[in-house]
Design a protein around this motif. Structure first.
Motif, PDB file in Angstrom:
ATOM      1  N   PHE A 218      64.712  62.621  37.915  1.00 34.51           N
ATOM      2  CA  PHE A 218      64.635  63.925  38.572  1.00 34.51           C
ATOM      3  C   PHE A 218      66.043  64.455  38.823  1.00 34.51           C
ATOM      4  CE2 PHE A 218      60.612  61.970  39.548  1.00 34.51           C
ATOM      5  CZ  PHE A 218      59.701  63.014  39.649  1.00 34.51           C
ATOM      6  N   ARG A 219      66.231  65.745  38.610  1.00 35.72           N
ATOM      7  CA  ARG A 219      67.511  66.391  38.938  1.00 35.72           C
ATOM      8  C   ARG A 219      67.308  67.891  39.084  1.00 35.72           C
ATOM      9  NH1 ARG A 219      69.926  69.463  34.908  1.00 35.72           N
ATOM     10  NH2 ARG A 219      69.515  68.948  32.720  1.00 35.72           N
ATOM     11  N   PRO A 220      68.268  68.587  39.700  1.00 33.88           N
ATOM     12  CA  PRO A 220      68.231  70.054  39.731  1.00 33.88           C
ATOM     13  C   PRO A 220      68.892  70.615  38.463  1.00 33.88           C
ATOM     14  CG  PRO A 220      69.998  69.251  41.128  1.00 33.88           C
ATOM     15  CD  PRO A 220      69.326  68.040  40.565  1.00 33.88           C
ATOM     16  N   GLU A 221      68.905  71.924  38.348  1.00 33.27           N
ATOM     17  CA  GLU A 221      69.520  72.550  37.163  1.00 33.27           C
ATOM     18  C   GLU A 221      71.012  72.279  37.124  1.00 33.27           C
ATOM     19  OE1 GLU A 221      69.805  76.886  34.879  1.00 33.27           O
ATOM     20  OE2 GLU A 221      68.806  76.724  36.833  1.00 33.27           O
ATOM     21  N   ASP A 222      71.682  72.444  38.247  1.00 32.87           N
ATOM     22  CA  ASP A 222      73.114  72.164  38.361  1.00 32.87           C
ATOM     23  C   ASP A 222      73.300  70.957  39.266  1.00 32.87           C
ATOM     24  OD1 ASP A 222      73.900  74.489  36.822  1.00 32.87           O
ATOM     25  OD2 ASP A 222      73.325  75.684  38.573  1.00 32.87           O
ATOM     26  N   TYR A 223      74.519  70.459  39.355  1.00 33.61           N
ATOM     27  CA  TYR A 223      74.777  69.297  40.200  1.00 33.61           C
ATOM     28  C   TYR A 223      74.282  69.567  41.625  1.00 33.61           C
ATOM     29  CZ  TYR A 223      78.067  68.135  36.412  1.00 33.61           C
ATOM     30  OH  TYR A 223      78.644  67.862  35.189  1.00 33.61           O
ATOM     31  N   TRP A 224      73.946  68.474  42.324  1.00 29.18           N
ATOM     32  CA  TRP A 224      73.525  68.598  43.715  1.00 29.18           C
ATOM     33  C   TRP A 224      74.605  69.300  44.542  1.00 29.18           C
ATOM     34  CZ3 TRP A 224      68.602  67.184  44.299  1.00 29.18           C
ATOM     35  CH2 TRP A 224      68.067  66.160  43.520  1.00 29.18           C
ATOM     36  N   THR A 225      74.187  69.989  45.559  1.00 30.21           N
ATOM     37  CA  THR A 225      75.131  70.630  46.475  1.00 30.21           C
ATOM     38  C   THR A 225      75.783  69.566  47.350  1.00 30.21           C
ATOM     39  OG1 THR A 225      73.802  72.650  46.527  1.00 30.21           O
ATOM     40  CG2 THR A 225      75.387  72.327  48.326  1.00 30.21           C
ATOM     41  N   GLY A 226      77.109  69.575  47.381  1.00 34.97           N
ATOM     42  CA  GLY A 226      77.829  68.603  48.196  1.00 34.97           C
ATOM     43  C   GLY A 226      77.419  68.684  49.662  1.00 34.97           C
ATOM     44  N   GLY A 227      77.220  67.532  50.299  1.00 39.60           N
ATOM     45  CA  GLY A 227      76.849  67.489  51.705  1.00 39.60           C
ATOM     46  C   GLY A 227      75.360  67.622  51.971  1.00 39.60           C
ATOM     47  N   SER A 228      74.545  67.805  50.945  1.00 38.21           N
ATOM     48  CA  SER A 228      73.103  67.959  51.140  1.00 38.21           C
ATOM     49  C   SER A 228      72.418  66.600  51.258  1.00 38.21           C
ATOM     50  CB  SER A 228      72.487  68.766  49.993  1.00 38.21           C
ATOM     51  OG  SER A 228      72.699  68.106  48.754  1.00 38.21           O
ATOM     52  N   THR A 229      71.153  66.639  51.653  1.00 39.71           N
ATOM     53  CA  THR A 229      70.336  65.428  51.767  1.00 39.71           C
ATOM     54  C   THR A 229      69.155  65.540  50.812  1.00 39.71           C
ATOM     55  OG1 THR A 229      70.931  65.095  54.095  1.00 39.71           O
ATOM     56  CG2 THR A 229      68.943  64.002  53.305  1.00 39.71           C
ATOM     57  N   VAL A 230      68.915  64.474  50.071  1.00 46.39           N
ATOM     58  CA  VAL A 230      67.824  64.448  49.098  1.00 46.39           C
ATOM     59  C   VAL A 230      66.769  63.454  49.578  1.00 46.39           C
ATOM     60  CG1 VAL A 230      67.179  64.007  46.701  1.00 46.39           C
ATOM     61  CG2 VAL A 230      69.404  65.032  47.221  1.00 46.39           C
ATOM     62  N   THR A 231      65.511  63.850  49.460  1.00 46.69           N
ATOM     63  CA  THR A 231      64.396  63.005  49.889  1.00 46.69           C
ATOM     64  C   THR A 231      63.485  62.709  48.707  1.00 46.69           C
ATOM     65  OG1 THR A 231      64.440  63.942  52.122  1.00 46.69           O
ATOM     66  CG2 THR A 231      62.427  62.800  51.456  1.00 46.69           C
ATOM     67  N   LEU A 232      63.237  61.437  48.489  1.00 45.99           N
ATOM     68  CA  LEU A 232      62.302  60.969  47.462  1.00 45.99           C
ATOM     69  C   LEU A 232      61.073  60.401  48.162  1.00 45.99           C
ATOM     70  CD1 LEU A 232      61.331  59.762  44.685  1.00 45.99           C
ATOM     71  CD2 LEU A 232      62.833  57.810  45.190  1.00 45.99           C
ATOM     72  N   LYS A 233      59.891  60.881  47.774  1.00 42.11           N
ATOM     73  CA  LYS A 233      58.644  60.357  48.328  1.00 42.11           C
ATOM     74  C   LYS A 233      57.793  59.780  47.197  1.00 42.11           C
ATOM     75  CE  LYS A 233      58.323  63.316  52.413  1.00 42.11           C
ATOM     76  NZ  LYS A 233      57.483  64.288  53.177  1.00 42.11           N
ATOM     77  N   LEU A 234      57.455  58.511  47.344  1.00 51.23           N
ATOM     78  CA  LEU A 234      56.588  57.837  46.394  1.00 51.23           C
ATOM     79  C   LEU A 234      55.203  57.689  47.031  1.00 51.23           C
ATOM     80  CD1 LEU A 234      59.064  55.043  45.264  1.00 51.23           C
ATOM     81  CD2 LEU A 234      58.392  57.027  43.913  1.00 51.23           C
ATOM     82  N   ASN A 235      54.251  58.482  46.576  1.00 60.58           N
ATOM     83  CA  ASN A 235      52.872  58.408  47.056  1.00 60.58           C
ATOM     84  C   ASN A 235      51.992  57.923  45.906  1.00 60.58           C
ATOM     85  OD1 ASN A 235      53.300  59.509  49.750  1.00 60.58           O
ATOM     86  ND2 ASN A 235      53.771  61.419  48.699  1.00 60.58           N
ATOM     87  N   LEU A 236      52.261  56.708  45.470  1.00 59.98           N
ATOM     88  CA  LEU A 236      51.620  56.183  44.273  1.00 59.98           C
ATOM     89  C   LEU A 236      50.506  55.196  44.570  1.00 59.98           C
ATOM     90  CD1 LEU A 236      54.820  55.647  42.088  1.00 59.98           C
ATOM     91  CD2 LEU A 236      53.149  57.501  41.929  1.00 59.98           C
ATOM     92  N   ASP A 237      50.256  54.940  45.826  1.00 59.54           N
ATOM     93  CA  ASP A 237      49.239  53.963  46.187  1.00 59.54           C
ATOM     94  C   ASP A 237      47.874  54.389  45.654  1.00 59.54           C
ATOM     95  OD1 ASP A 237      48.419  51.584  47.544  1.00 59.54           O
ATOM     96  OD2 ASP A 237      47.461  52.845  49.036  1.00 59.54           O
ATOM     97  N   GLY A 238      47.300  53.574  44.766  1.00 61.74           N
ATOM     98  CA  GLY A 238      45.989  53.871  44.217  1.00 61.74           C
ATOM     99  C   GLY A 238      45.985  54.812  43.035  1.00 61.74           C
ATOM    100  N   VAL A 239      47.145  55.343  42.638  1.00 68.28           N
ATOM    101  CA  VAL A 239      47.212  56.237  41.480  1.00 68.28           C
ATOM    102  C   VAL A 239      47.085  55.401  40.204  1.00 68.28           C
ATOM    103  CG1 VAL A 239      48.651  57.848  40.180  1.00 68.28           C
ATOM    104  CG2 VAL A 239      48.629  57.933  42.683  1.00 68.28           C
ATOM    105  N   GLU A 240      46.206  55.807  39.320  1.00 66.09           N
ATOM    106  CA  GLU A 240      46.007  55.059  38.078  1.00 66.09           C
ATOM    107  C   GLU A 240      47.053  55.506  37.058  1.00 66.09           C
ATOM    108  OE1 GLU A 240      42.285  53.439  35.382  1.00 66.09           O
ATOM    109  OE2 GLU A 240      42.139  55.435  36.286  1.00 66.09           O
ATOM    110  N   GLY A 241      48.024  54.628  36.795  1.00 70.80           N
ATOM    111  CA  GLY A 241      49.097  54.963  35.871  1.00 70.80           C
ATOM    112  C   GLY A 241      48.718  54.735  34.419  1.00 70.80           C
ATOM    113  N   ALA A 242      47.842  53.801  34.190  1.00 67.92           N
ATOM    114  CA  ALA A 242      47.293  53.511  32.869  1.00 67.92           C
ATOM    115  C   ALA A 242      45.907  52.940  33.103  1.00 67.92           C
ATOM    116  CB  ALA A 242      48.186  52.538  32.109  1.00 67.92           C
TER     117      ALA A 242
END
Length: 426
Positions: A218-242
């Motif tokens: 995952f990324r934005p179009e341009d580099y991340w803005t300096g000093g910002s905070t990025v949040t990753l959420k993994l809500n994969l519990d029970g998701v059928e990946g295959a």
């Protein structure tokens, strides 16, 4: 007198005959009652039995609790979630006791809610483990109800996890993508991608890109803005990946973006300009790949830092006729990885000092002047190492070589925005 006696005798005989006949009728009536006439007697008996059973049922009802306990997963389940899938709830009553343990007797800690209507374990469960739950509740009259269940959690063979970078709580450079490598091939890419969100306090749009069945960045179009905070959420519990393979992760990760540092290596001028917010703060003489072993061009992200590391040419294809590496340096100082295929920017103490800024002589890495042992903080390589973060961008140009592949390291910035978005499954 005799006649009267005889008459009386006949009368008694007649009475006896009548009595016998009457008895026969009664017997006959009793027999026929099984078919027809006795229906009344049968109904009367049944009525008496129903009345008695009703009294029993009424008594039993007074002893049966109205509390209704529900345990999830249901009894006998397999492939159960290790995160949020386990719970005990009650209606028309309150929980008084819940115990959970593994099949081997290891207790699992849990907590009954303040209103005593629900219970959940307080820790993540283990994969491929059988658990047993015993629950007790009481209704408003104090009558007790019990419920039990046994289930098995999803096994490693039937589950997948994503190994992600960067780490929770870390501070990284503006070029650091969120990169997730799954331990199983994902075929339901859209469903898995929907279970993942990446957002920035800067408000930048963030899009995912699948490089293959196992890697999603995952990324934005341009580099991340300096000093910002990025949040990753993994809500994969029970998701059928295959088919038959389910996610088990339920996690939130945050990391901070440091100052905006982008360094530009120019193989033609043999210099590197270190820039903050587009302004040069330092210029460092370098030596890039030789004409025979050119350095990749393009935008590269520092993915690892080593104060010292071993570099063996045989591991990246530089071998002599005897199979040994063309070089094997056990203590390369201030080394930072730019690609998975072996491109580094690092210190060099073994080359002539005159090459830096004047000649490109390496096997494809970018070298800077340094001293043996990585102990001198005043060398150009030490300065750059100490002032660089994982996720900082190093742009390499004018080498005459091809652009580094976007999936060779964390180098997805070499795809334009349209191509990047085209790799999204959502």
């Amino acid at each position: 007198m005799e006649k009267r006696v005889m008459t009386d005798s006949k009368r008694r005989k007649g009475l006896m005959t009548a009595s016998a006949l009457l008895g026969g009728v009664l017997v006959l009536s009793a027999c026929s009652g099984g078919d027809d006439g006795g229906g009344k007697a049968g109904a009367s008996d049944t009525g008496d039995g129903a009345s008695s059973q009703a009294k029993v049922d009424e008594a039993a009802a007074k002893k049966t609790s109205e509390a209704q306990i529900r345990i999830t997963p249901k009894d006998g389940s397999d492939n159960a979630s290790i995160n949020n899938g386990t719970a005990v709830t009650v209606s028309k009553g309150k929980l008084t006791s819940v115990t959970m343990q593994t099949s081997t007797g290891t207790a699992v800690a849990g907590q009954i809610s303040a209103d005593k209507k629900s219970w959940k374990p307080t820790a993540q469960l283990s994969r491929a483990t059988t658990y047993k739950i015993a629950a007790e509740a009481a209704d408003s009259s104090g009558r007790v109800a019990h419920e039990n269940a046994s289930f098995a959690t999803v096994s490693p063979a039937n589950s997948f996890i994503g190994n992600f970078t960067p780490e929770d709580g870390s501070t990284v450079g503006v070029g650091m993508p969120v990169s997730i490598n799954f331990d199983k091939a994902i075929t339901n890419k859209a469903e898995v991608q929907k279970g993942i969100s990446v957002s920035s306090s800067s408000g930048q749009e963030v899009v995912g890109h699948w490089f293959n069945a196992n890697r999603l960045d995952f990324r934005p179009e341009d580099y991340w803005t300096g000093g910002s905070t990025v949040t990753l959420k993994l809500n994969l519990d029970g998701v059928e990946g295959a088919n038959g393979v389910y996610g088990v992760q339920q996690k939130t990760v945050t990391f901070k973006i440091g100052r905006n540092q982008v360094s530009v290596v120019d193989a033609a001028t043999k210099t590197m300009k270190v820039m903050h917010d587009g302004k040069t703060i330092k210029s460092i003489p370098i030596s890039a790949g030789s004409p025979e072993n050119k350095t990749y061009q393009g935008q590269m992200v520092i993915s690892e830092k080593f104060k010292e590391t071993r570099m063996d040419g045989s591991t990246v294809g530089f071998k002599n006729d005897d199979g040994k590496g063309e070089y094997d340096i056990k203590d390369v100082p201030h080394a930072m990885r730019l690609s998975n295929s072996g491109t580094f920017i690092h210190g060099n103490y073994w080359g002539a000092k005159s090459i830096f800024g004047s000649a490109n002589t390496s096997h494809g890495c970018v070298g800077m002047s340094d001293t043996k042992g990585a102990g001198d903080p005043n060398t150009p390589a030490a300065w750059f190492y100490n002032n660089s973060l994982i996720g900082d961008v190093v742009v390499v140009k004018n080498t005459g070589d091809k652009t580094v592949a976007p999936d060779n390291g964390l180098n997805g910035w070499n795809l334009d925005w349209a191509a990047w978005k085209a790799g999204s499954a959502v």
